[in-house]
Design an enzyme around this catalytic site. Structure first.
Site, PDB file in Angstrom:
ATOM      1  N   ARG A 260      34.369 -66.065   0.431  1.00  0.00           N
ATOM      2  CA  ARG A 260      34.613 -67.249   1.552  1.00  0.00           C
ATOM      3  C   ARG A 260      35.893 -67.313   1.784  1.00  0.00           C
ATOM      4  O   ARG A 260      36.810 -66.688   0.939  1.00  0.00           O
ATOM      5  CB  ARG A 260      33.666 -68.460   1.103  1.00  0.00           C
ATOM      6  CG  ARG A 260      34.248 -68.777  -0.345  1.00  0.00           C
ATOM      7  CD  ARG A 260      33.663 -70.159  -0.759  1.00  0.00           C
ATOM      8  NE  ARG A 260      33.918 -70.508  -2.293  1.00  0.00           N
ATOM      9  CZ  ARG A 260      35.023 -70.733  -2.992  1.00  0.00           C
ATOM     10  NH1 ARG A 260      36.123 -71.024  -2.087  1.00  0.00           N
ATOM     11  NH2 ARG A 260      35.112 -71.239  -4.034  1.00  0.00           N
TER      12      ARG A 260
ATOM     13  N   HIS B  51      39.547 -75.394 -16.136  1.00  0.00           N
ATOM     14  CA  HIS B  51      39.068 -74.288 -15.367  1.00  0.00           C
ATOM     15  C   HIS B  51      39.176 -74.841 -13.886  1.00  0.00           C
ATOM     16  O   HIS B  51      38.459 -74.010 -13.056  1.00  0.00           O
ATOM     17  CB  HIS B  51      37.769 -73.902 -15.716  1.00  0.00           C
ATOM     18  CG  HIS B  51      37.619 -73.370 -17.124  1.00  0.00           C
ATOM     19  ND1 HIS B  51      38.303 -72.156 -17.662  1.00  0.00           N
ATOM     20  CD2 HIS B  51      36.922 -73.823 -18.398  1.00  0.00           C
ATOM     21  CE1 HIS B  51      38.237 -72.182 -19.010  1.00  0.00           C
ATOM     22  NE2 HIS B  51      37.045 -73.358 -19.345  1.00  0.00           N
TER      23      HIS B  51
ATOM     24  N   GLU C  11      32.316 -61.915 -23.238  1.00  0.00           N
ATOM     25  CA  GLU C  11      33.657 -60.973 -22.852  1.00  0.00           C
ATOM     26  C   GLU C  11      34.706 -61.304 -23.998  1.00  0.00           C
ATOM     27  O   GLU C  11      34.731 -62.215 -24.633  1.00  0.00           O
ATOM     28  CB  GLU C  11      34.130 -61.462 -21.574  1.00  0.00           C
ATOM     29  CG  GLU C  11      32.963 -60.927 -20.113  1.00  0.00           C
ATOM     30  CD  GLU C  11      33.687 -61.102 -19.182  1.00  0.00           C
ATOM     31  OE1 GLU C  11      32.939 -60.473 -18.075  1.00  0.00           O
ATOM     32  OE2 GLU C  11      34.663 -62.152 -18.866  1.00  0.00           O
TER      33      GLU C  11
ATOM     34  N   LYS D 139      27.877 -62.700 -11.657  1.00  0.00           N
ATOM     35  CA  LYS D 139      29.005 -62.303 -12.256  1.00  0.00           C
ATOM     36  C   LYS D 139      28.506 -60.918 -12.911  1.00  0.00           C
ATOM     37  O   LYS D 139      29.355 -59.858 -13.050  1.00  0.00           O
ATOM     38  CB  LYS D 139      29.478 -63.135 -13.184  1.00  0.00           C
ATOM     39  CG  LYS D 139      30.327 -64.503 -12.753  1.00  0.00           C
ATOM     40  CD  LYS D 139      30.863 -65.270 -13.774  1.00  0.00           C
ATOM     41  CE  LYS D 139      31.550 -66.442 -13.077  1.00  0.00           C
ATOM     42  NZ  LYS D 139      30.511 -67.459 -12.635  1.00  0.00           N
TER      43      LYS D 139
END
Length: 652
Positions: free
Chosen positions: A297, A235, A200, A116
């Site tokens: 993908r 999540h 973040e 990431k």
């Protein structure tokens, strides 16, 4: 185009790839572990190769065995599906080193987007907006805590590798940062072997909106519009839809342009998804979305995009991998209507969505879509299959399409209500409750919606008096009579008085008795202890299925499973002391799950018997060796020998 491909996956995605390959005239090779030897994807493929024991590390993650299987069967290419090795660049390189084609992006593209922090730095250089935060290599507590103060609380600590919510912590105050960081790092290390994290800004009302992109090997890249995946629990996506509710033309233009820019930045080829986090606290604005990550993908939720664009994404994958250009340009890709996908899992929402196992003794999906809608079922299981503890407990994806969001949502609600599964606890009632939720119906969805409403969405309603009566009716055997004569299922038929059968039912901590009596009219009276009045029912009034030791009643969007002594379990107990297992009722042998000479365990599904349009799984009443078993397609009568067991010498 390829003549033969190997599918390095299992379950519903393997079945999905087989379907498109068959339409294109491409032969398929399945791979399977011990647990999947009799699975649907193995049955549907042209060939199948065993690659190891049930644990994924010994089978579906074995690059050497998968490549060897492709070479041995003459496959020209390998489709990875999703999960397992689909985003593993070393797997791509091994496939290509063997002279085979990987149906997906290059190893370089996967590496570019695999971490990431590196991906976000790359996107910043490409001009794609990223969430304000720290994406650097220095992982010291002092530096990270300082960056959190600069960003402003609340902040989100995220693992730089992997996904699925692992290694993720929301931190509200500076005092909580050190403990949250330590926990996130431990979890990330255990899950991904990498404890490095990002810090973040936490978005107050986050929407998860992603854009489907597609590239080829000629430098072309297009988008196929967006999907909204904000309905999540822990999540994990639950219900996905396309297009995103409330999407504006300005935001769509900004997001899709950014997504295509991201794909071109890494010369992407194949199907990919650019995931964005959107701040919806002040509505959907073109200056309030940021890049999260790219999935290199095919996504689990790709069918909703197919439904609203009319494009088969697997077909595009095959054509691009075979060296063709993208079949359509951007101006030729149109958005039509609205689609939802609901993920049906074997899990218990009332117990924190705890994964479940079990045998699917009864599995029935709607036979047709509701009026003015389209529907498709993506599944890798059949009645009689077991939910294995080794793999993801997904049973199916229910996908619907309507002319607009309200009609599509109505179709989803109807389809969920008509879906029947017995043998394992599922999340269908939870999905129905979510589909009926006022905020969800209004399109006011963010990633925290389910968490805020989880208690109400997962609350189990007590069975109604009618549901209890139906359970008793089904347990008595009257709901599936052995002949058109309504009396034949109740022993002791007499002309001048009602014939009754008593059954006992257990649900949760409650046990009740009920008497089921036949009327000359063909209906039945059910008197349940503790209820004020009896009910009158006929087989046409009920939605219930009996399976060994249980009855499951389908009442609106709820499924209630009662423990009982039913016809099926009694027949198996009777067979338990002998050498044969007989049909408890006339029917058609729909599926055979064992073969002569096979050693079976007590409770193992042996065959599926269809009677009165209902399927019943016949399980082994004891351990033993099958000497003979009925053939698929055989029509049997009550008492027909279905399975004969070999005699085993006394071991005592």
């Amino acid at each position: 185009m390829f003549s033969k491909i190997l599918i390095a996956n299992r379950g519903e995605i393997a079945v999905r790839v087989i379907r498109t390959a068959r339409l294109l005239g491409i032969k398929t090779v399945a791979v399977y572990s011990d647990a999947d030897a009799r699975s649907l994807h193995v049955a549907q493929a042209d060939e199948a190769v065993h690659i190891g024991p049930s644990p994924v590390g010994e089978s579906y993650l074995r690059t050497d065995r998968i490549v060897a299987a492709a070479l041995a069967t003459g496959a020209e290419a390998i489709h990875p599906g999703y999960g397992f090795l689909s985003e593993n660049p070393e797997f791509v390189e091994a496939v290509e080193a063997a002279g085979l084609v990987f149906i997906g992006p290059s190893a370089a593209s996967i590496r570019a987007m695999g971490l990431k922090d590196a991906a976000k730095r790359l996107m910043e250089k490409a001009g794609v907006p990223v969430v304000p935060g720290y994406h650097g290599d220095d992982q010291g507590l002092v530096l990270l805590a300082g960056k959190a103060r600069e960003i402003g609380y609340p902040v989100l600590i995220k693992a730089r590798a992997g996904g699925g919510g692992k290694g993720m912590r929301r931190v509200e105050t500076p005092d909580d940062f050190a403990d949250a960081l330590a926990g996130a790092k431990r979890e990330a290390k255990a899950a991904f072997g990498d404890d490095r994290v990002l810090v973040e800004k936490y978005v107050d009302k986050p929407r998860h909106i992603e854009v489907q992109v597609f590239g080829d090997n000629f430098g072309n890249a297009v988008h196929l519009y967006e999907r909204d995946c904000s309905a999540q629990r822990r999540h994990q996506k639950v219900i996905e839809e396309a297009p995103a509710p409330g999407m504006t033309a300005e935001l769509r233009k900004a997001m899709t342009e950014a997504a295509v820019k991201a794909a071109k930045a890494i010369r992407y080829s194949g199907a990919g998804t650019i995931e964005f986090i959107v701040d919806a606290s002040e509505g959907l604005r073109p200056d309030r979305f940021w890049f999260m990550e790219m999935n290199t993908r095919l996504q689990v939720e790709h069918p909703v995009t197919e439904m609203v664009t009319g494009i088969d994404l697997v077909e595009w994958q095959l054509r691009v991998a075979a060296g063709e250009k993208l079949p359509r340009g951007q101006s030729e890709i149109k958005l039509d209507g609205h689609a939802f996908e609901a993920r049906i899992y074997a899990e218990d929402p009332a117990r924190g969505f705890l994964p479940a196992t079990g045998t699917l003794h009864h599995l029935r999906f709607p036979e047709a879509a509701p009026a003015s809608a389209a529907m498709r079922i993506e599944t890798g299981v059949r009645s009689g299959d077991a939910i294995s503890p080794y793999y993801d407990p997904m049973i199916a994806k229910l996908v619907v399409h309507g002319r607009d969001r309200p009609s599509a949502l109505k179709a989803l609600d109807i389809a969920l209500t008509e879906t029947e599964i017995a043998g394992s606890v599922t999340n269908i009632a939870f999905l129905s409750a979510l589909a009926r939720d006022g905020d969800f119906a209004a399109g006011d969805v963010d990633t925290g919606l389910i968490g805020r409403k989880q208690d109400g969405l997962t609350e189990r309603e007590a069975p109604s008096e009618r549901a209890i009566a139906i359970a008793a009716f089904a347990a008595s055997g009257a709901a599936v009579p052995a002949s058109p004569d309504p009396w034949s299922s109740l022993a002791g038929y007499a002309h001048f008085h009602q014939v009754a059968r008593t059954v006992k039912l257990s649900f949760a901590d409650h046990t009740v008795s009920a008497a089921v009596a036949a009327r000359p009219s063909g209906r039945f009276d059910i008197a349940v202890d503790g209820l004020k009045q009896s009910l009158s029912l006929s087989p046409e009034d009920t939605r219930a299925v009996a399976w060994p030791g249980h009855v499951t009643v389908f009442d609106d969007h709820q499924a209630y499973t009662f423990s009982v002594t039913d016809l099926l379990s009694r027949s198996e107990e009777d067979a338990g002391g002998g050498d044969s297992l007989r049909a408890p009722m006339p029917g058609l042998v729909k599926v055979v799950r064992a073969e002569a000479g096979e050693a079976v365990k007590k409770g193992q599904p042996l065959l599926v018997l269809e009677a009165m349009k209902m399927e019943h799984t016949i399980a082994a009443p004891h351990d033993g060796i099958v000497e003979a078993i009925a053939a698929e397609g055989a029509q049997v009568t009550d008492g027909t020998v279905l399975v004969r067991f070999a005699e085993i010498a006394d071991q005592s």
